[in-house]
Every structure is written in C-alpha cells, then in structure tokens.
Enzyme design. Structure first.
Site, PDB file in Angstrom:
ATOM      1  N   TRP A  34      -2.761  -2.732  -1.700  1.00  0.00           N
ATOM      2  CA  TRP A  34      -2.441  -4.145  -1.910  1.00  0.00           C
ATOM      3  C   TRP A  34      -3.267  -4.881  -0.868  1.00  0.00           C
ATOM      4  O   TRP A  34      -3.017  -4.761   0.334  1.00  0.00           O
ATOM      5  CB  TRP A  34      -0.945  -4.381  -1.713  1.00  0.00           C
ATOM      6  CG  TRP A  34      -0.530  -5.780  -2.067  1.00  0.00           C
ATOM      7  CD1 TRP A  34      -0.260  -6.264  -3.314  1.00  0.00           C
ATOM      8  CD2 TRP A  34      -0.324  -6.869  -1.166  1.00  0.00           C
ATOM      9  NE1 TRP A  34       0.085  -7.586  -3.241  1.00  0.00           N
ATOM     10  CE2 TRP A  34       0.061  -7.997  -1.942  1.00  0.00           C
ATOM     11  CE3 TRP A  34      -0.427  -7.026   0.221  1.00  0.00           C
ATOM     12  CZ2 TRP A  34       0.342  -9.235  -1.380  1.00  0.00           C
ATOM     13  CZ3 TRP A  34      -0.152  -8.268   0.777  1.00  0.00           C
ATOM     14  CH2 TRP A  34       0.236  -9.350  -0.028  1.00  0.00           C
ATOM     15  N   GLU A  42       6.881 -15.291 -11.608  1.00  0.00           N
ATOM     16  CA  GLU A  42       6.229 -14.103 -11.048  1.00  0.00           C
ATOM     17  C   GLU A  42       5.785 -13.120 -12.111  1.00  0.00           C
ATOM     18  O   GLU A  42       4.809 -12.409 -11.910  1.00  0.00           O
ATOM     19  CB  GLU A  42       7.083 -13.416  -9.970  1.00  0.00           C
ATOM     20  CG  GLU A  42       8.272 -12.647 -10.450  1.00  0.00           C
ATOM     21  CD  GLU A  42       9.006 -11.948  -9.310  1.00  0.00           C
ATOM     22  OE1 GLU A  42       8.364 -11.460  -8.381  1.00  0.00           O
ATOM     23  OE2 GLU A  42      10.245 -11.883  -9.377  1.00  0.00           O
ATOM     24  N   CYS A  47       0.829  -1.201   0.000  1.00  0.00           N
ATOM     25  CA  CYS A  47       0.000   0.000   0.000  1.00  0.00           C
ATOM     26  C   CYS A  47       0.866   1.254   0.000  1.00  0.00           C
ATOM     27  O   CYS A  47       1.896   1.311   0.660  1.00  0.00           O
ATOM     28  CB  CYS A  47      -0.958   0.079   1.185  1.00  0.00           C
ATOM     29  SG  CYS A  47      -2.058  -1.306   1.332  1.00  0.00           S
ATOM     30  N   ASN A  92      -1.448   2.146   5.769  1.00  0.00           N
ATOM     31  CA  ASN A  92      -0.609   1.059   5.264  1.00  0.00           C
ATOM     32  C   ASN A  92      -0.165   0.245   6.475  1.00  0.00           C
ATOM     33  O   ASN A  92       0.359   0.820   7.434  1.00  0.00           O
ATOM     34  CB  ASN A  92       0.609   1.653   4.543  1.00  0.00           C
ATOM     35  CG  ASN A  92       1.625   0.598   4.164  1.00  0.00           C
ATOM     36  OD1 ASN A  92       1.270  -0.552   3.914  1.00  0.00           O
ATOM     37  ND2 ASN A  92       2.881   0.996   4.120  1.00  0.00           N
ATOM     38  N   GLY A  93      -0.374  -1.060   6.446  1.00  0.00           N
ATOM     39  CA  GLY A  93       0.017  -1.891   7.588  1.00  0.00           C
ATOM     40  C   GLY A  93      -1.090  -2.863   7.908  1.00  0.00           C
ATOM     41  O   GLY A  93      -2.012  -3.069   7.116  1.00  0.00           O
ATOM     42  N   LYS A 125       5.731  -4.521  -4.298  1.00  0.00           N
ATOM     43  CA  LYS A 125       7.184  -4.358  -4.235  1.00  0.00           C
ATOM     44  C   LYS A 125       7.723  -4.570  -2.826  1.00  0.00           C
ATOM     45  O   LYS A 125       8.796  -5.121  -2.645  1.00  0.00           O
ATOM     46  CB  LYS A 125       7.557  -2.966  -4.752  1.00  0.00           C
ATOM     47  CG  LYS A 125       9.054  -2.729  -4.888  1.00  0.00           C
ATOM     48  CD  LYS A 125       9.638  -3.609  -5.967  1.00  0.00           C
ATOM     49  CE  LYS A 125      11.138  -3.486  -6.054  1.00  0.00           C
ATOM     50  NZ  LYS A 125      11.715  -4.609  -6.817  1.00  0.00           N
ATOM     51  N   GLU A 175      16.580 -18.527  -8.978  1.00  0.00           N
ATOM     52  CA  GLU A 175      16.195 -17.158  -9.318  1.00  0.00           C
ATOM     53  C   GLU A 175      15.566 -17.111 -10.714  1.00  0.00           C
ATOM     54  O   GLU A 175      14.602 -16.383 -10.938  1.00  0.00           O
ATOM     55  CB  GLU A 175      17.425 -16.242  -9.210  1.00  0.00           C
ATOM     56  CG  GLU A 175      17.189 -14.783  -9.534  1.00  0.00           C
ATOM     57  CD  GLU A 175      16.082 -14.109  -8.724  1.00  0.00           C
ATOM     58  OE1 GLU A 175      15.559 -14.693  -7.765  1.00  0.00           O
ATOM     59  OE2 GLU A 175      15.721 -12.980  -9.085  1.00  0.00           O
TER      60      GLU A 175
HETATM   61  O1  M6R Z   1      12.501  -6.274  -0.250  1.00  0.00           O
HETATM   62  P1  M6R Z   1      12.935  -7.704  -0.048  1.00  0.00           P
HETATM   63  O2  M6R Z   1      14.194  -8.029  -0.759  1.00  0.00           O
HETATM   64  O3  M6R Z   1      13.005  -8.096   1.384  1.00  0.00           O
HETATM   65  O4  M6R Z   1      11.787  -8.558  -0.729  1.00  0.00           O
HETATM   66  C1  M6R Z   1      11.790  -9.949  -0.679  1.00  0.00           C
HETATM   67  C2  M6R Z   1      10.830 -10.525  -1.698  1.00  0.00           C
HETATM   68  O5  M6R Z   1       9.524 -10.107  -1.435  1.00  0.00           O
HETATM   69  C3  M6R Z   1      11.201 -10.123  -3.123  1.00  0.00           C
HETATM   70  O6  M6R Z   1      12.505 -10.498  -3.441  1.00  0.00           O
HETATM   71  C4  M6R Z   1      10.243 -10.762  -4.126  1.00  0.00           C
HETATM   72  O7  M6R Z   1      10.430 -12.136  -4.162  1.00  0.00           O
HETATM   73  C5  M6R Z   1      10.433 -10.146  -5.506  1.00  0.00           C
HETATM   74  N1  M6R Z   1       9.169  -9.939  -6.140  1.00  0.00           N
HETATM   75  C6  M6R Z   1      11.274 -10.976  -6.398  1.00  0.00           C
HETATM   76  O8  M6R Z   1      11.394 -10.470  -7.682  1.00  0.00           O
END
Ligand code: M6R
Length: 632
Positions: A78, A512, A2, A104-105, A627, A505
């Site tokens: 979100w 995704e 959010c 947000n939260g 994100k 990866e």
């Molecule tokens: O901000 P972070 O690196 O802690 O996020 C972890 C995951 O949520 C993040 O890497 C997610 O898997 C991405 N969408 C990968 O592309």
C-alpha cells in the site's frame, strides 16, 4: 498497511509466498513481489520478481518461473513513499542484490539516511523509504566502505562487516526512526530469514515443513496454530531447522506462544460472492457472540475493563477516539452514554485528538475504538491520553493487537477476522460493545436500575433477529433503491438524532466502495446550505425510523421532495405513510431508538454494496484504501 510474508523450509517457497500474499492482500494491493533464493552452479543468488497491481498478476508471472527456492520473502504494498510502480514495489535489494528485504511501516528519517548512504556510494533505485533499510543492512553485513559519511570528516575509515544477517538487521535498526515489520534474506546465508519489529505487526510460526513469518496470522494459519506475536524491539532468526529469538542486544529470549483457535473457513468467502456480503450476513452472529457471558447472575459484567466499579463511578468525562467507521460507532456511543449515564462524552477523530490539548484528568475515560487494533492515529492518541493521565479502554477486534496491549482494559468485538476493506460486521460489534459500556456506566452511576439494564440487555440481544429479518426480506427493495442511485454524481444521507449518526456511516460506506460522492447531514441542517445541491433526481437517503424526531425528519424530507429529490428512506416496518414522500422505502423491524443504529445501518451497507457492484467496483478491495492504516 502492506503485507509481508516469509518462508524457509523444505517445500517450494514460491507457492507458500503467493498463498500467504493472497491472504494478506486486504492490507494493500498496489503492487506485489517476492525474493527467492536460488542456486546456480552451487552459488546462491536472489531472484526478485515484482508486479504492479494485485497479487494475481504476480501469481501469473510466477507460474512461468521455474523457481526451486525453498526460502523466500514476499510483499503486497500500500503505497506511502513513491507511487505504485515496479521500481517502488518490494522486495528491495542492496547494491549488489545479495540482500533483499520486505518492510511494512514508515521510516521517518529515511531522507537523512538516504543522503548519508548515497554519499558513501550506495545506489538507490526506488523512491521508497524502505530501500534505505536494504543498504543499512548491506553495510552492517559486508562493512562500510572508506569515504565520506554524513556528520563525519571526509575519508572516514572503513568499518568491518559482521557477516551475520541477524546481527546486521539489529545494527541497521539502531539507525532507523519509525515503524517497521521487516524480513530480510541474504544470498550468503541461504535459508535464513532475519526479522525485526517495531510498531508494525509480525507473527512467526513453526510448522511441520519449515518456519514462517507474516504480518498477520491469517497468512500462516494453514501451517500452524501456535504463533509468536513479536513484540517491539524483538528479533527472530528463521531457518529450516528452527527459530531463535533475541532482544535488541542479541540476548536470547523466549517469547510467549499464542494459540489461534479460529478456523480458516471463517476467513474464506463461505459461498458468498464477496467478503463484504459474507461479513454483512454474519452480523446477527456478531451481536450474539459479543453479548455472550455479559449478563451473569442477572448482573452486567465487563471484567476486562481494567477498572473497579468505584473507579468507574468516578468517571466524569468520556472521550471516544477512533477513525473512519470506528469513529461513527463513537457517534452512536455518545448518544447512549449521555442519555443513560449522563456523563459528558466527546467523540474525536484520533488524528486530531493528539494535536490539540484536550481536557484530561484522572477521572477521564478515553475509549479507543479500532477494528484492526493497529491504526497509527488511534495508537498515538492512546499513548498521548495515557501520558496525560487518562484511563484508556480499548474496543478492538484483534486479540493481542497494539490497541489491546496499550490500553488499561479491552473488550473484543467478536466479529472475527474482517477481510473486506469496508468495515461492516466490526462496526456492529463495536456499537454493541459500546452499548454495553454505556449501560455499565449508567448502572454504576445509578442512572439506570439493575432491572432496567436487564430489560435493555434483552432488547439489545433481539437486534440479532431484527438484522436477520432485514437480510431475509429487504433484498429487492435495496436493489431498487440502488438502481435509483447508481448513476448519480453525489448523494446526501440525512437523519436526526440517532439517524444523523447512522447517516455518517451510510455515506462513508457508499463513497469508499462505489466512488460516488456522498455526504451526511443532520436533516435539520439541510435548509442551512446543502439543500442548494438538490435538483430533480438528486438522491437523498434518509434514516426516518419511528423515534421522537420522526415527524421533524419527515418535514425535512418534504422540503427535499418539493425540490425534486429522489428519496430513499430507511423506515420502520408498518410505516405506510412514509411511502407518500419516498420513492423507495427499505424497512427495518420496530426497534428502540437507542438500538436503531445496529439495525438501520445494515440496509445502508447493503445499498452501498449494490450501488458499487452496479458501477463495476471491487467491493472488497476499493482503490486507494487498505484494511489497516498503520501510517499517520
Ligand atoms: O481498524 P480501525 O477501526 O482503527 O480503522 C479505522 C478506519 O481506517 C476504518 O474504519 C476505515 O474507515 C474503513 N475502511 C471503513 O469501512
């Protein structure tokens, strides 16, 4: 998750809010809405306008609205509690609509609060946890009606309201358990936005034409470069004429001001069709920037570690805790730390780490990796590890983020703002940073000589040009490979050694953003089960670069070839033999196996993007994702 934004000043709030929400859309895009203060016949009221879907929908709706408001708040959602719908979209309002909030939260005790508030006569119109906040603020502001309150006897006396929005928000927060970045407006205090923060990011800034709040600095960077990053338990009252800050008791405070020195252009597409491609193409720069200043006077230095060399020398166990792509960077780090420093290293999903009882002693180093620096699972694991006595070292991309603040030391990955939901350049920054950490540990443990570390550091730097070579020369090969995968229902990514870590990866990127099911397997494990999946045309994407396990990987690929798999191989330039079993070959320059993740991941990112585009997917904002994941 959010995004929230707010503005009060002398410009039209509507345009400022929409521009801010567009910049924050990476945080969530299930629905969007604004609350604008407007006046009819001298009486202020709040107009709430919401739309399901992306901010563009809200923007078109607002284009037809003649809103003269100069104060308002906005939100892009979100979904956590309640599906994406008009009713669940923010802003949410009090019963009489005179107070509106964005949040947000997660409010953990929302069910109890909702029941209590409903018993006192409040009417709820959404399934969200957030809405209780609007009613709590309403009671604190206007007073609680006499009646039945949960936990009290029937006929509880009425409580008087404070008629002060900031005080009402502070009071409401005392009832809430959970995380919040909150902004509230009230029709009876035109021009005032009250802001609260706990465990969800809030930044505040003052520009020439007014006061701004947002959940990310990117939304207010056009107005000001000097921002206050609100701390947990701090509150802010924004008004056109200025901003005041208080603590939980209402005592004035003077928070530190942070100057933002990166440019907004860095966050725009810069001529690329999407952020993902722009960010992939920035990776050579990320490698160079992450290495700047790390080799001074021939010595590898990581001053921000927060640990002396003596303390580092005592480290006898390393945990890397992270989620998603950051977790995969940890898998690479495990190989390097164990190979060079000979320290046992475990990589754990942060969401699991805190719910087991890991072996932690004062000589355990926990490395928390997070692009956003605000992933709830990773933060919770950091807190848990510190309570258990570990030293925690953060690797993050966001300056001043919770991960940075709550760790004993931190390396910033220098990826700069990453907008596309799929992490690409931040992964490369993480792997380079973790490689530096592995080299440092090896050096202090006397497992590598200073000379060896210098040589490896130089080779690490060479990966910037190697990535550039891939970007410049492999486009057509990747396109052809993508055509071969685009209509599949499923795909397998395989490799051995470093290649197995990279495969993870590659599979995550593909699933995704293209919604094509993909799994990663150590190539040697195929014959223990997954090979049953293979029928003619099934895509197997292999990382088979020249490494000590090259021949073994090729043997495993032959087993797939024999069963009709369509084989795409990421191979080392000059390896002509691989074409005998591969349907498509994507080359990367020769590279030391230890650094192969930095280069071999790049074609997999590009492959995932090509497949996603061919399948008509939005590569920057894939469905159901956000994100930053600030919920557990
Ligand atoms: O901000 P972070 O690196 O802690 O996020 C972890 C995951 O949520 C993040 O890497 C997610 O898997 C991405 N969408 C990968 O592309």
């Amino acid at each position: 998750m959010c995004g929230i934004v707010g503005y009060t000043g002398d410009e039209l709030a509507k345009d400022i809010l929409i521009n801010g929400l567009k910049r924050l859309e990476y945080r969530g895009y299930d629905s969007a809405g604004v609350a604008l203060e407007d006046a009819t016949g001298g009486v202020t009221h709040i107009d709430v306008i919401r739309r399901v879907g992306k901010v563009a929908g809200l923007e078109s709706e607002l284009a037809g609205v003649d809103a003269t408001a100069t104060c308002g708040i906005g939100h892009t959602r979100w979904a956590t509690h309640g599906r994406p719908s008009m009713a669940n979209a923010h802003p949410h309002t009090s019963c009489d609509g005179r107070i509106a909030i964005v949040h947000n939260g997660i409010i953990e005790n929302f069910a109890e609060l909702r029941e209590e508030l409903a018993q006192r006569g409040h009417t709820f119109t959404s399934d969200t946890d957030t809405e209780v906040f609007a009613h709590l603020i309403e009671e604190a502001y206007y007073g609680r009606p006499a009646g039945v309150a949960a936990g009290t006897t029937a006929g509880a006396p009425a409580a008087l309201g404070c008629h002060d929005l900031m005080a009402a928000v502070r009071e409401a927060c005392t009832h809430v358990v959970g995380a919040y970045g909150l902004a509230a407006v009230c029709a009876d205090e035109p021009g005032v936005i009250a802001v609260a923060r706990k465990d969800s990011p809030i930044v505040i800034g003052r520009g020439a034409r007014g006061s701004y709040v947002a959940s990310d600095v990117i939304a207010l960077i056009d107005a000001t470069r000097d921002v206050v990053v609100l701390e947990d338990g701090q509150f802010a009252r924004l008004a056109p004429e200025g901003i005041t800050y208080t603590d939980a008791e209402g005592t004035p405070i003077e928070p530190a001001v942070t100057h933002i020195d990166w440019d907004i252009d860095m966050a725009e597409k810069g001529g690329y069709p999407d952020f993902m491609l722009k960010e992939i193409c920035e990776q050579p720069r990320v490698v160079r920037d992450t290495l700047v200043g790390r080799m001074t006077g021939g010595e590898l230095t990581i001053d921000e570690l927060g640990l002396s060399l003596e303390e580092l020398n005592l480290i006898d166990r390393v945990y890397v805790i992270a989620c998603g792509t950051s977790y995969h960077a940890g898998l690479i780090a495990k190989n390097l730390i164990e190979m060079w420093a000979r320290i046992p290293c475990e990589v754990e999903a942060a969401s699991e780490f805190r719910y087991r009882n890991p072996i932690i002693t004062p000589s355990t180093l926990v490395v928390a990796v997070s692009q956003s620096g605000e992933t709830a699972d990773t933060l919770a694991a950091i807190r848990d590890a510190r309570i258990k006595g570990a030293k925690v070292f953060g690797i993050t991309n966001v300056v001043g983020s919770p991960v940075a603040r709550e760790s004993d030391g931190v390396i910033y990955t220098k990826a700069n703002k990453e907008i596309a939901v799929a992490s690409t350049k931040s992964f490369i920054g993480q792997v380079v940073s973790l490689t530096l950490l592995a080299l440092l540990l090896a050096q202090v443990k006397y497992r590598l000589t200073v000379g060896q570390v210098r040589m490896l550091f130089r080779e690490l730097g060479d990966t910037a040009e190697q990535i550039q070579w891939i970007l410049d020369t492999q486009k057509d090969a990747i396109h052809e490979a993508a055509l071969a995968c685009k209509d599949a229902h499923s795909a397998l990514f395989v490799g051995r050694g470093m290649g197995a870590a990279i495969a993870n990866e590659g599979a995550l990127k593909l699933k995704e953003i293209s919604y094509l099911h993909a799994e990663a397997y150590a190539a040697g494990e195929m014959k223990h089960g997954p090979i049953a999946l293979i029928d003619p045309g099934f895509p197997v994407i292999a990382i088979a670069t020249k490494s000590p396990v090259y021949d073994k990987t090729v043997s495993n690929l032959k087993e797939c070839e024999a069963r009709g798999a369509k084989i795409v191989v990421v191979a080392t330039e000059g390896d002509e033999d691989i074409a005998q079993i591969a349907d498509h070959v994507i080359y990367i320059p020769p590279v030391r196996d230890a650094f192969s993740a930095i280069t071999a991941t790049v074609p997999l990112q590009l492959l995932a993007r090509e497949v996603a585009l061919m399948r008509g997917c939005d590569v920057d904002q894939p469905r159901n994702l956000a994100k930053s994941v600030t919920v557990e």
